[in-house]
Enzyme design. Structure first.
Site, short mmCIF file in Angstrom:
data_model
loop_
_atom_site.label_atom_id
_atom_site.label_comp_id
_atom_site.label_asym_id
_atom_site.label_seq_id
_atom_site.Cartn_x
_atom_site.Cartn_y
_atom_site.Cartn_z
NE ARG A 1 -4.11 -2.04 1.34
CZ ARG A 1 -5.05 -2.66 2.24
NH1 ARG A 1 -4.92 -2.70 3.64
NH2 ARG A 1 -6.00 -3.57 1.76
CD GLU B 1 -8.16 -9.71 10.37
OE1 GLU B 1 -8.51 -9.36 11.49
OE2 GLU B 1 -8.06 -8.85 9.27
CG ASN C 1 -8.80 -6.33 14.62
OD1 ASN C 1 -8.37 -5.78 13.54
ND2 ASN C 1 -8.81 -7.46 14.74
CG ASP D 1 -12.02 -6.43 12.08
OD1 ASP D 1 -10.98 -5.67 12.53
OD2 ASP D 1 -12.38 -6.90 11.07
CE LYS E 1 -12.85 -2.14 9.60
NZ LYS E 1 -12.27 -3.64 9.75
#
Lengths: 95, 570
Positions: free
Chosen positions: B132, B195, B264, B315, B339
């Site tokens: 990115r 995750e 998260n 999340d 988010k």
């Protein structure tokens, strides 16, 4: 699920037997929605037209940028169990 | 700086600043950025995604046309990065850690760099093979790699100067996809986490030698320091708590502080429901996941933090979302869209002074108070739950917003979508390992108030008051850019690339780039002419949901193609 294990109970030290359903919903459900019964980021797996070998190889080797290879996370026997799980999926019945 | 005409300022800054971004004081190149350059992911340390350039403006943008393009090979999941431009040279990265240097005026290739990767490892990664963004300074182009390295590539020749292995990706699967941030003589970069069962650190690396200078563990903080808060994780859950910091932060030079949003905790969802303080896979508030942390750039020492979501169970990690340094009415703020769909306004010590809703469909809490307190949390026990809003992909996603000091407005794409989920009791993961740890099975759904959709709202960044809105049947997922030419550029999901009047939202120019946009847009000067560059190519973990929700053209859109497109006035 009928398990009555207390949520805060310390996990058993020995590796538990391979629980396909548990593995599927914790890892695969992210993309194969509703236990693979509905298309999500990944295709629907229930009633999948591809052969068992095809499903096995896709899980083992993945596809670049679409699905990770799970050959390192699961043994070949475990992947075979996952394929059996996929084949048993029914529309109105939780696996 | 005294206010001469805008043109005079630009010319003067060129003379003073040319070469700064790559010089011994690379930091200054970002701090006192010349409008001609785009030297850092978010533009500069203020993270506005804004450029003062105004050769292309609301009056003449109708004459904007494609100047040149560049095709990236192996662009699996499209181009998701942000080009940078310094002294008329454009640099950008593409999937599988490839980097290109191109003449900014003609597109002529200067060099191409391809990182040697362990392809078996990359095949095991879910959040891969995209990159990115990059950083520049000290004669180098810096990039984090999929297999856990930071590399420094010679900006002149494209040859590898050094590489430093920071993460054991072979064991942990995670590596780097986010852009590094250059601050003084350090490169700061956050690992993937979320995750994945590990402790997702943020690293500080000596920008000249490549030596690792410090690392800060997002999960639990650093042992033996005041930041150690492993006590906020029940049992040994801190060993596998997720975290990370997968997008670059900002730097406040006034206080010498790096601001970073963290990932998260894992698993994402928690079967213990509202008993999470004492039960479930990760009992406790789980510091410093889903937080905004303030670090000393030299030492990595924690100077302050605000945990946006104590014990995040949805999340909605604030790892994505710019941390914009904004001044208004003589006061200094950091504005951070998250988010969760809420925008947080902090003072410069990290204390929230206002929090407002940026999207309409939010029900994971009833509200968040202006001081940051969550009201009426929806903690979901093991079992089925309907209509959780926003969906996992966020009320705001990782595509950047923009702020224009000319209009005083913050621009951001909002997403109205929800999902049904079944929270599952997972087998506890005791060791860091190569396995996703999600904790739920879910299906995207439209919200109760209408179809799944999006919008761009232009608003006062501090109060949140909306000045204008553009509605989208399908939300754009590319990064917005504002310019001194009173323009806002919008890379849309279906391939259209638009420029609108930044003051009103009126569409002034559109061009079809042929496929969706997932990455960033920048502008720069080369040989006296202003260029606008954007990247194309679709299919990310968010983009993959588009086909499911909106059908064509996303079902048929390529998921392995990416082109850099550059525009100029005819």
């Amino acid at each position: 699920m009928a398990t009555a294990r207390a949520a805060d109970e310390a996990p058993a030290p020995a590796a538990p037997a391979f629980d396909v359903k548990n593995a599927f919903r914790n890892i695969c459900g992210f993309c194969h929605e509703d236990y693979g019964r509905k298309q999500g980021k990944g295709p629907q797996l229930m009633d999948n037209p591809n052969s068992d070998d095809y499903l096995f190889n896709r899980i083992r080797n993945g596809k670049p940028g679409r699905m990770a290879a799970f050959g390192g996370a699961f043994t070949d026997d475990q992947i075979r169990e996952i394929v059996v799980f996929i084949r048993k999926l029914k529309p109105n019945e939780n696996p | 700086m005294k206010r001469h005409s805008r043109k005079a300022i630009t010319t003067a800054s060129v003379a003073v600043l040319a070469g700064l971004a790559f010089g011994a004081q690379a930091n200054e190149g970002i701090l006192k950025r010349s409008a001609n350059d785009w030297p850092s992911y978010h533009g500069d340390y203020k993270s506005w995604h804004y450029s003062d350039l105004n050769q292309i403006n609301a009056g003449n943008v109708g004459k904007l046309t494609e100047a040149w393009s560049h095709v990236a090979s192996r662009a699996t999941r499209g181009l998701q990065g942000f080009p940078l431009a310094v002294d008329g040279v454009l640099y950008y990265s593409s999937p599988y850690n490839q980097v290109y240097a191109l003449d900014g005026a003609t597109g002529q290739m200067l060099w191409t760099y391809k990182q040697k990767l362990n392809e078996d490892l990359v095949a095991k990664q879910t959040h891969s093979p995209y990159n990115r963004g990059i950083a520049v300074g000290f004669g180098n182009v810096y990039m984090g790699t999929l297999d856990g390295k930071l590399v420094a590539i010679d900006a002149k020749t494209g040859k590898l100067n050094w590489e430093t292995k920071l993460v054991n990706s072979e064991k942990l699967t995670v590596g780097f996809t986010g852009a590094p941030l250059l601050v003084k003589d350090k490169i700061i970069i956050g690992s993937q986490g979320g995750e994945w069962p590990w402790r997702g650190p943020i690293f500080g690396v000596d920008a000249k030698s490549g030596k690792e200078a410090w690392k800060f563990f997002v999960v639990g903080g650093n042992e033996g320091t005041a930041s150690d808060r492993r006590d906020t994780w029940g049992g040994d859950s801190w060993k596998t708590g997720g975290g990370g910091g997968w997008m670059p932060g900002s730097y406040d030079a006034d206080t010498d502080t790096v601001w970073w949003g963290t990932g998260n905790p894992a698993p994402l969802y928690d079967w213990a429901g509202d008993e999470w303080m004492t039960k479930g896979p990760r009992p406790g508030i789980n510091l410093y996941t889903s937080s905004v942390i303030l670090l000393n750039p030299d030492t990595g020492e924690l100077k302050g933090y605000h945990q946006v979501l104590p014990h995040d169970a949805w999340d909605y990690d604030p790892a994505s979302g710019e941390l914009m340094l904004i001044e208004q009415g003589g006061k200094k703020y950091v504005v951070h869209p998250t988010k969760a769909g809420f925008v947080f306004v902090f003072d410069r010590t990290g204390k929230p002074v206002n929090v407002y809703k940026g999207v309409d469909n939010i029900n994971f809490v009833q509200d968040i108070k202006p001081d940051g307190t969550l009201v009426g949390r929806r903690d979901m026990k093991e079992g089925k739950h309907g209509n959780l809003c926003p969906a996992i992909a966020g009320g705001y996603s990782w595509n950047s917003g923009a702020y224009s000091p000319k209009t005083g407005l913050l621009y951001k794409v909002g997403f109205e979508w929800c999902m049904d989920l079944e929270v599952v009791k997972t087998t506890p993961i005791l060791e860091p390992m190569a396995q996703l740890n999600i904790g739920a099975n879910f299906t995207f759904q439209p919200p109760k108030d209408g179809p799944a959709r999006g919008h761009i709202r232009a608003r006062d960044p501090v109060s949140g008051k909306v000045k204008w809105e553009m509605k989208f049947k399908v939300p754009p997922h590319g990064g917005l850019m504002a310019t001194g030419g009173n323009l806002l550029f919008i890379p849309e999901a279906d391939g259209w690339f638009s420029a609108v009047d930044a003051a009103t939202g009126k569409v002034l120019w559109r061009h079809n780039n042929g496929q969706g946009h997932n990455g960033g847009t920048i502008t720069y000067m080369a040989k006296g002419k202003q260029y606008v560059a954007t990247v194309t190519g679709f299919g990310s973990l968010v983009g993959d949901a588009y086909g499911e929700l909106w059908g064509e053209p996303w079902v048929s859109m390529p998921k392995d193609a990416g082109v850099l497109k550059v525009f100029a006035l005819k």
